[in-house]
Design an enzyme around this catalytic site. Sequence first.
Site, PDB file in Angstrom:
ATOM      1  N   GLU A 253      40.889  32.629  39.005  1.00 49.56           N
ATOM      2  CA  GLU A 253      41.684  32.514  37.647  1.00 49.56           C
ATOM      3  C   GLU A 253      42.487  33.924  37.416  1.00 49.56           C
ATOM      4  O   GLU A 253      41.549  34.997  37.274  1.00 49.56           O
ATOM      5  CB  GLU A 253      40.823  32.155  36.463  1.00 49.56           C
ATOM      6  CG  GLU A 253      41.395  31.627  35.190  1.00 49.56           C
ATOM      7  CD  GLU A 253      41.667  32.637  34.253  1.00 49.56           C
ATOM      8  OE1 GLU A 253      42.817  33.349  34.452  1.00 49.56           O
ATOM      9  OE2 GLU A 253      40.819  33.244  33.556  1.00 49.56           O
ATOM     10  N   CYS A 287      43.554  36.643  29.681  1.00 48.85           N
ATOM     11  CA  CYS A 287      44.289  35.986  30.623  1.00 48.85           C
ATOM     12  C   CYS A 287      45.225  34.747  30.067  1.00 48.85           C
ATOM     13  O   CYS A 287      46.297  34.635  30.385  1.00 48.85           O
ATOM     14  CB  CYS A 287      43.539  35.216  31.694  1.00 48.85           C
ATOM     15  SG  CYS A 287      41.849  36.102  32.334  1.00 48.85           S
ATOM     16  N   GLU A 382      52.805  40.269  33.594  1.00 51.81           N
ATOM     17  CA  GLU A 382      51.826  40.302  32.732  1.00 51.81           C
ATOM     18  C   GLU A 382      51.501  41.861  32.196  1.00 51.81           C
ATOM     19  O   GLU A 382      51.263  42.584  33.135  1.00 51.81           O
ATOM     20  CB  GLU A 382      50.345  39.703  33.318  1.00 51.81           C
ATOM     21  CG  GLU A 382      49.282  39.757  32.341  1.00 51.81           C
ATOM     22  CD  GLU A 382      47.995  38.740  33.011  1.00 51.81           C
ATOM     23  OE1 GLU A 382      47.737  39.087  34.272  1.00 51.81           O
ATOM     24  OE2 GLU A 382      47.421  37.948  32.317  1.00 51.81           O
TER      25      GLU A 382
END
Length: 480
Positions: A253, A287, A382
């Site tokens: 993940e 996340c 990100e």
Amino acid sequence: MPLKPFDIPEACHLIEGAWIRGEATIQVTNPSDGASLTTIARGGKGQIDAAVIAAQVARDGAWGKMTAAERGRVLNRIGHAVLDHIDTLAQIEALDVGKPLKQARADALALGRYMEFYGGAADKIHGETIPYLDGYTVYTLREPHGVTGHIIPWNYPMQIIGRSVGAALAMGNACVLKPAEDACLTALAFAAIAMKAGLPAGALNVVTGLGSEAGAALAAHPGVQHMSFTGSVRTGEMIQAAAAKNVIPVTLELGGKSPQLVFDDADLDRALPFLINAGIQNAGQTCSASSRILVQRSVYDEVSARMTDAYRKLRVGPAISDLDVGPLISARQKKIVTDFLERGADLPIAAQGKIATDAKGHYVQPTLFADVPPDHTLAQDEVFGPVQVLIPFDDETEALHIANGTDYGLVAGIWTGDGGRQMRLAKALKSGQVFINNYGAGGGVELPFGGIGKSGHGREKGFEALYGFSTLKTVAAWHG
Ligand code: ADP
């Protein structure tokens, strides 16, 4: 010493139920003010070897021999004990990772919920019988992998322990956990709680240390049968490469660039808090943070004005003060975020929040950029900080194109009252989760979670995780 309430000696690993003093240590500081908190042990290959052996012994012994119902009972006891310690766990987390207290409490509550959920599920997962040729009876058995490795990040230690270690234990695996070097304290506290609640020695071992030392040793260990990793794409690639060498399954993940799509028929009063909170929660170090807000042009000015207004009211300060946003985890993370802000120097800043403290912590101003081109680095990469971009779109086709136009695919939100559009977009969005007229659904212990593309693969949370943390054996019996 924040771990005092749990009677954990300083700078220790937990291996086979015993606190083992580390030969080397790492200093732990409070990200809110830079104060020294304690030290943790800096483990390496030797401690990982010992932890894997301890897990093998538990898998073949006390833990492996328990019935599913007994395992469930132990996990439930752990869950209840966690729920009894929410405030203490939240205070430790606030000091260790800089998470505002309210958010740290929510994490502790989620950890308790995960253990309850997986405790309840432990004896409710089973194989099937399969109709086959005449004279045969065929059935499947769900079995644990054996020893599972868990390398977790610093942003949500308690939640990620809950969802990965909780599910792995429920299926009868024995675990070796390597928490992030910046966030070990609640992992150690959880292990102490679990032992006290009756988890047999070796079923959960915790080795603290650096990623390049303890983490790399765990990822490469031939005695591990499944690896679960949450963290950066770069480290995820290394974990997958190491797992490939041992030919073991891996759950990754790895974060995202998750969009929320706001159409002109959306209920903006309802949407506004979700749009912002999904970007600034945990200082954006999430996340599933929603870092891209895509807005239909006909309501773009209104949404932009309302978000601007809200951003100007955001206050940043020490975790213990429990303001809107805490510090970032480290000087290193602050540098990553400020570098991104510099790369956005060509963009209009709609608004920034205020740093409301003189403390020497790793603070940055939450920042909202307007009119951001979809191919800009701030709309593609990100950031892992409290930074959101507003991107205008004309229609559904363009919104979908922009939303699907990154390397990631973890979470997406759709804000519209049009039922047909909701269904079309929910199918067409490249994303592991899609939320309609909400975002995040309150954490969702029960809801399968994971990504596609560079967001990773495999699913954690919910019942689905139990399949990932087990393997299937097919038994074909010929009896004539
Ligand atoms: P970040 O860069 O934000 O710290 P990482 O992905 O590097 O994120 O860290 C997530 C987890 O991975 C942490 O527990 C860290 O110690 C671990 N880690 C980092 N590097 C490695 C590595 N080479 N092998 C195994 N684990 C690692």
